[in-house]
Scaffold this active site. Structure first.
Site, PDB file in Angstrom:
ATOM      1  N   LYS A 208     -18.658 -30.507 -26.706  1.00 13.66           N
ATOM      2  CA  LYS A 208     -19.665 -31.590 -26.833  1.00 13.66           C
ATOM      3  C   LYS A 208     -20.999 -31.034 -27.500  1.00 13.66           C
ATOM      4  O   LYS A 208     -21.603 -31.476 -27.964  1.00 13.66           O
ATOM      5  CB  LYS A 208     -19.756 -32.049 -25.393  1.00 13.66           C
ATOM      6  CG  LYS A 208     -20.712 -33.185 -25.387  1.00 13.66           C
ATOM      7  CD  LYS A 208     -20.784 -33.704 -23.678  1.00 13.66           C
ATOM      8  CE  LYS A 208     -22.110 -34.615 -23.465  1.00 13.66           C
ATOM      9  NZ  LYS A 208     -22.225 -34.918 -22.284  1.00 13.66           N
ATOM     10  N   GLU A 214     -18.258 -19.108 -25.883  1.00  9.37           N
ATOM     11  CA  GLU A 214     -16.642 -18.651 -26.270  1.00  9.37           C
ATOM     12  C   GLU A 214     -16.088 -19.676 -27.355  1.00  9.37           C
ATOM     13  O   GLU A 214     -15.628 -19.038 -28.108  1.00  9.37           O
ATOM     14  CB  GLU A 214     -15.930 -19.053 -24.803  1.00  9.37           C
ATOM     15  CG  GLU A 214     -16.353 -18.552 -23.487  1.00  9.37           C
ATOM     16  CD  GLU A 214     -17.485 -18.824 -22.841  1.00  9.37           C
ATOM     17  OE1 GLU A 214     -18.106 -19.895 -23.363  1.00  9.37           O
ATOM     18  OE2 GLU A 214     -17.868 -18.335 -21.791  1.00  9.37           O
ATOM     19  N   GLY A 270     -18.143 -33.649 -20.175  1.00 10.43           N
ATOM     20  CA  GLY A 270     -17.191 -32.862 -20.583  1.00 10.43           C
ATOM     21  C   GLY A 270     -15.665 -33.153 -19.931  1.00 10.43           C
ATOM     22  O   GLY A 270     -14.817 -33.433 -20.312  1.00 10.43           O
ATOM     23  N   ARG A 271     -15.907 -33.135 -18.447  1.00  7.71           N
ATOM     24  CA  ARG A 271     -14.816 -33.061 -17.805  1.00  7.71           C
ATOM     25  C   ARG A 271     -14.214 -34.551 -17.375  1.00  7.71           C
ATOM     26  O   ARG A 271     -13.275 -34.699 -16.797  1.00  7.71           O
ATOM     27  CB  ARG A 271     -14.903 -32.524 -16.395  1.00  7.71           C
ATOM     28  CG  ARG A 271     -16.335 -32.961 -15.545  1.00  7.71           C
ATOM     29  CD  ARG A 271     -16.716 -32.170 -14.244  1.00  7.71           C
ATOM     30  NE  ARG A 271     -17.935 -32.638 -13.821  1.00  7.71           N
ATOM     31  CZ  ARG A 271     -19.181 -32.200 -14.143  1.00  7.71           C
ATOM     32  NH1 ARG A 271     -19.355 -31.505 -15.391  1.00  7.71           N
ATOM     33  NH2 ARG A 271     -20.369 -32.459 -13.639  1.00  7.71           N
ATOM     34  N   GLU A 356     -16.719 -28.756 -10.352  1.00  6.02           N
ATOM     35  CA  GLU A 356     -17.950 -28.987 -11.242  1.00  6.02           C
ATOM     36  C   GLU A 356     -18.767 -29.994 -10.851  1.00  6.02           C
ATOM     37  O   GLU A 356     -19.819 -30.020 -11.051  1.00  6.02           O
ATOM     38  CB  GLU A 356     -17.558 -28.778 -12.573  1.00  6.02           C
ATOM     39  CG  GLU A 356     -18.654 -28.434 -13.586  1.00  6.02           C
ATOM     40  CD  GLU A 356     -18.439 -27.944 -14.985  1.00  6.02           C
ATOM     41  OE1 GLU A 356     -18.480 -26.744 -15.450  1.00  6.02           O
ATOM     42  OE2 GLU A 356     -17.892 -28.813 -15.767  1.00  6.02           O
ATOM     43  N   HIS A 387       7.794 -21.145  -3.185  1.00  2.95           N
ATOM     44  CA  HIS A 387       8.154 -19.830  -2.990  1.00  2.95           C
ATOM     45  C   HIS A 387       6.993 -18.805  -3.185  1.00  2.95           C
ATOM     46  O   HIS A 387       7.311 -17.695  -3.573  1.00  2.95           O
ATOM     47  CB  HIS A 387       9.296 -19.485  -4.220  1.00  2.95           C
ATOM     48  CG  HIS A 387      10.426 -20.498  -4.003  1.00  2.95           C
ATOM     49  ND1 HIS A 387      11.426 -20.081  -3.141  1.00  2.95           N
ATOM     50  CD2 HIS A 387      10.778 -21.625  -4.560  1.00  2.95           C
ATOM     51  CE1 HIS A 387      12.323 -21.125  -2.982  1.00  2.95           C
ATOM     52  NE2 HIS A 387      11.894 -22.213  -3.856  1.00  2.95           N
ATOM     53  N   LYS A 515     -24.260 -17.769 -17.578  1.00  4.85           N
ATOM     54  CA  LYS A 515     -24.560 -17.659 -19.021  1.00  4.85           C
ATOM     55  C   LYS A 515     -25.671 -16.974 -19.689  1.00  4.85           C
ATOM     56  O   LYS A 515     -25.501 -16.210 -20.609  1.00  4.85           O
ATOM     57  CB  LYS A 515     -24.775 -19.205 -19.514  1.00  4.85           C
ATOM     58  CG  LYS A 515     -23.209 -20.078 -19.347  1.00  4.85           C
ATOM     59  CD  LYS A 515     -23.486 -21.416 -20.159  1.00  4.85           C
ATOM     60  CE  LYS A 515     -22.376 -22.369 -19.805  1.00  4.85           C
ATOM     61  NZ  LYS A 515     -22.720 -23.776 -20.182  1.00  4.85           N
TER      62      LYS A 515
HETATM   63  O1  F6P Z   1     -20.225 -24.485 -18.916  1.00  2.00           O
HETATM   64  C1  F6P Z   1     -19.519 -25.568 -18.285  1.00  2.00           C
HETATM   65  C2  F6P Z   1     -19.582 -26.498 -19.437  1.00  2.00           C
HETATM   66  O2  F6P Z   1     -20.573 -27.146 -19.866  1.00  2.00           O
HETATM   67  C3  F6P Z   1     -18.702 -27.702 -18.922  1.00  2.00           C
HETATM   68  O3  F6P Z   1     -19.269 -28.635 -18.354  1.00  2.00           O
HETATM   69  C4  F6P Z   1     -18.061 -28.066 -20.279  1.00  2.00           C
HETATM   70  O4  F6P Z   1     -17.019 -28.864 -20.088  1.00  2.00           O
HETATM   71  C5  F6P Z   1     -17.779 -26.876 -20.931  1.00  2.00           C
HETATM   72  O5  F6P Z   1     -18.831 -26.153 -20.505  1.00  2.00           O
HETATM   73  C6  F6P Z   1     -17.721 -27.020 -22.539  1.00  2.00           C
HETATM   74  O6  F6P Z   1     -18.767 -27.652 -22.882  1.00  2.00           O
HETATM   75  P1  F6P Z   1     -18.759 -27.864 -24.460  1.00  2.00           P
HETATM   76  O7  F6P Z   1     -17.902 -29.156 -24.555  1.00  2.00           O
HETATM   77  O8  F6P Z   1     -20.176 -28.125 -24.680  1.00  2.00           O
HETATM   78  O9  F6P Z   1     -18.269 -26.981 -25.473  1.00  2.00           O
END
Ligand code: F6P
Length: 551
Positions: A208, A214, A270-271, A356, A387, A515
């Site tokens: 987003k 990452e 995002g979620r 979250e 199990h 972060k």
């Molecule tokens: O760091 C948490 C977060 O912002 C989540 O809320 C989100 O789903 C995820 O990182 C990924 O964010 P993006 O879609 O902006 O890469």
């Protein structure tokens, strides 16, 4: 809209007093005393049957919990969310994920906020892209058809698409094949790329913000991998990269042309984004018609949440069960147990959705809350869990409310397997509820021919207290519609809980500090300085440097 402090509401206080009377009751006795309990505490919506009779509740409990929902203004907050009001106060945004699954041609009911033309345009592009890929018509830079898609994203840009692709399309067997990369650990990317060919691989960068460290690192390494395999730079990104983002400019800076960007909007968290273009992997793995069915199921649940009275409303009832255990029984966690292998990604997906969203200790107004909010959410595929961790559920010292998700029929066509799974799911919920008291256990051990000494020593180990509450969600089989309904069910369940706790479900400031510190440690790793860290972190950093140089 002002909401009184949750734990000062009359219903909250009444529940506190009521809890003292309910806590000693055993579910076995509640069932024995009421032949209608199953009928009284079950309901059906959108193809899902919810049995919540194995909860430590009475009719009075439900009445008081409904009062709590009313006094917390759950219905007014729901209506505000559906109307596109700024329910995400700290980020000054609406939360309009319900618009993502409105049927085509139905304008958004909020005047001046018709997001539907953009939503529908994005769906059309998802169809074009997924069909072109599935028909082998999307060609890479050398003219060969794309046969592998690598989805790069993390958190909400990863967990939903992976969970739903696993559930609805056999990712490994789909054409093109589908691979997910989320971790910045290079083992994830290199593992996914192993055996793939640059000429026939397409990358989807879902982010987003288009700034998540990452995802950006993985996208950059994917681009280098492609260039090392002979793609010319301009064609490499234009033919081999798609972006799903609200930050078109940053995607452009990366080299992805606007024509390859599918939109996200600030009004989709995002979620909560699986029903947006973030769900593209599902359309690629299973087809856009399947994704449309998922949207239809979610919309059906949205309509149910909007219309059904509080105690016939499945998300509301599930949310109230959660509040009951978290705030009145002090249950610190809850388990999600799918007896449906296709749903094995659901516990991780719900972990982000719930923890979250509601893992917060200040209310919407910034005031500290003096009651507990989101419990730890955990779980795994049910019969695998049996199990490993079920021992703790049956005989541990914790109250752990469970959600069992049980499919009457699996997708395999192997009836014996379906029945075995169903039997296990129902049996575990029954065992947790009933337990086995000392007399029954004694009889059981005697039937095995144990002498009295052995029997007496084994008795406490083989006795089960029971009274562990659970909900069972039973459905025919996991169709795309049912999955859509389940996703919306859990989204709305979480929303209702957040309203009752008075927290904003749609921000996530708690992810920021880590972060920032990671950026500072990365700088220290790069320039060899120790940075401004505490003794432990500085010590670990120094030791990690030495270990790196030894490798
Ligand atoms: O760091 C948490 C977060 O912002 C989540 O809320 C989100 O789903 C995820 O990182 C990924 O964010 P993006 O879609 O902006 O890469």
């Amino acid at each position: 809209m002002t909401t009184p402090e949750p734990n000062l509401l009359p219903a909250w206080q009444a529940l506190q007093a009521h809890h003292a009377g309910v806590a000693p009751l055993h579910l076995r006795d509640l069932f024995a005393d009421d032949q209608q309990r199953f009928n009284r505490f079950s309901l059906e919506a959108c193809g899902l049957f919810l049995d919540y009779s194995k909860n430590r509740i009475t009719g009075e409990t439900m009445g008081l919990l409904a009062d709590l929902a009313r006094q917390s203004q759950v219905e007014a907050w729901r209506d505000r969310m559906y109307a596109g009001d700024m329910v995400n106060g700290s980020e000054r945004r609406a939360a309009l994920h319900v618009a993502l699954r409105r049927p085509a041609g139905s304008p958004f009911p909020a005047p001046g906020l018709d997001v539907m033309p953009e939503v529908e345009a994005a769906r059309r592009r998802m169809r074009d892209i997924s069909e072109s890929l599935r028909r082998g018509e999307w060609l890479g830079h050398s003219g060969k058809a794309i046969t592998s898609v690598v989805h790069i994203g993390i958190g909400g840009s990863h967990l939903g698409p992976e969970m739903a692709s696993l559930a609805l399309g056999s990712a490994a067997a789909s054409v093109p094949s589908l691979h997910f990369v989320s971790s910045v650990d290079a083992a994830n990317l290199t593992g996914a790329l192993d055996g793939l060919h640059g000429e026939t691989t397409l990358f989807i960068v879902a982010s987003k913000s288009f700034s998540t460290a990452e995802t950006m690192a993985n996208a950059a390494s994917a681009r280098s991998w492609l260039l090392e395999r002979g793609a010319v730079p301009a064609e490499a990104v234009a033919r081999h990269f798609l972006a799903i983002t609200a930050n078109v400019a940053a995607a452009g800076d990366f080299g992805i042309p606007e024509a390859n960007v599918l939109p996200l909007w600030d009004w989709v968290g995002g979620r909560f984004s699986l029903c947006s273009a973030v769900g593209l992997p599902v359309a690629i793995a299973a087809g856009m018609d399947v994704f449309d069915e998922l949207l239809a199921g979610a919309h059906e649940m949205d309509a149910h949440f909007l219309d059904a009275p509080l105690l016939e409303n499945m998300p509301v009832v599930l949310a109230l069960m959660g509040i009951w255990y978290r705030n009145f029984f002090a249950a610190a966690s809850r388990a999600v147990l799918p007896y449906d292998y296709a749903l094995r990604g659901l516990p991780a997906y719900l972990q982000q959705l719930e923890m979250e969203s509601a893992g917060k200790h200040v209310g919407r107004d910034g005031e500290a809350l003096d009651f507990a909010t989101c419990p730890v959410v955990w779980g795994a595929s049910g019969d695998d869990g049996q199990h490993s961790f079920f021992q703790l559920l049956h005989q541990g010292s914790e109250l752990v409310p469970c959600d069992f998700l049980v499919s009457a029929r699996g997708a395999s066509g192997l009836a014996q397997h379906d029945d075995a799974l169903l039997a296990n799911g129902l049996a575990q919920a029954e065992a947790l509820m009933k337990g086995r008291d000392a007399d029954e256990t004694r009889a059981h051990l005697e039937s095995k021919g144990l002498d009295q000494a052995a029997l007496q020593s084994l008795l406490p180990h083989c006795t089960f207290a029971g009274n562990q509450p659970s909900n069972t969600l039973l459905y025919d089989c996991l169709t795309p519609r049912r999955l859509g309904a389940l996703i919306a069910l859990y989204e709305h369940r979480l929303f209702v809980q957040s309203v009752c706790w008075g927290v904003n479900a749609f921000d996530q400031w708690g992810v920021e500090l880590g972060k920032e510190l990671a950026r500072s440690i990365l700088r220290s790793l790069g320039d060899g300085t120790s940075g401004n860290h505490d003794g432990s972190t500085a010590g670990l950093l120094a030791r990690a440097r030495r270990l790196k140089s030894n490798c």
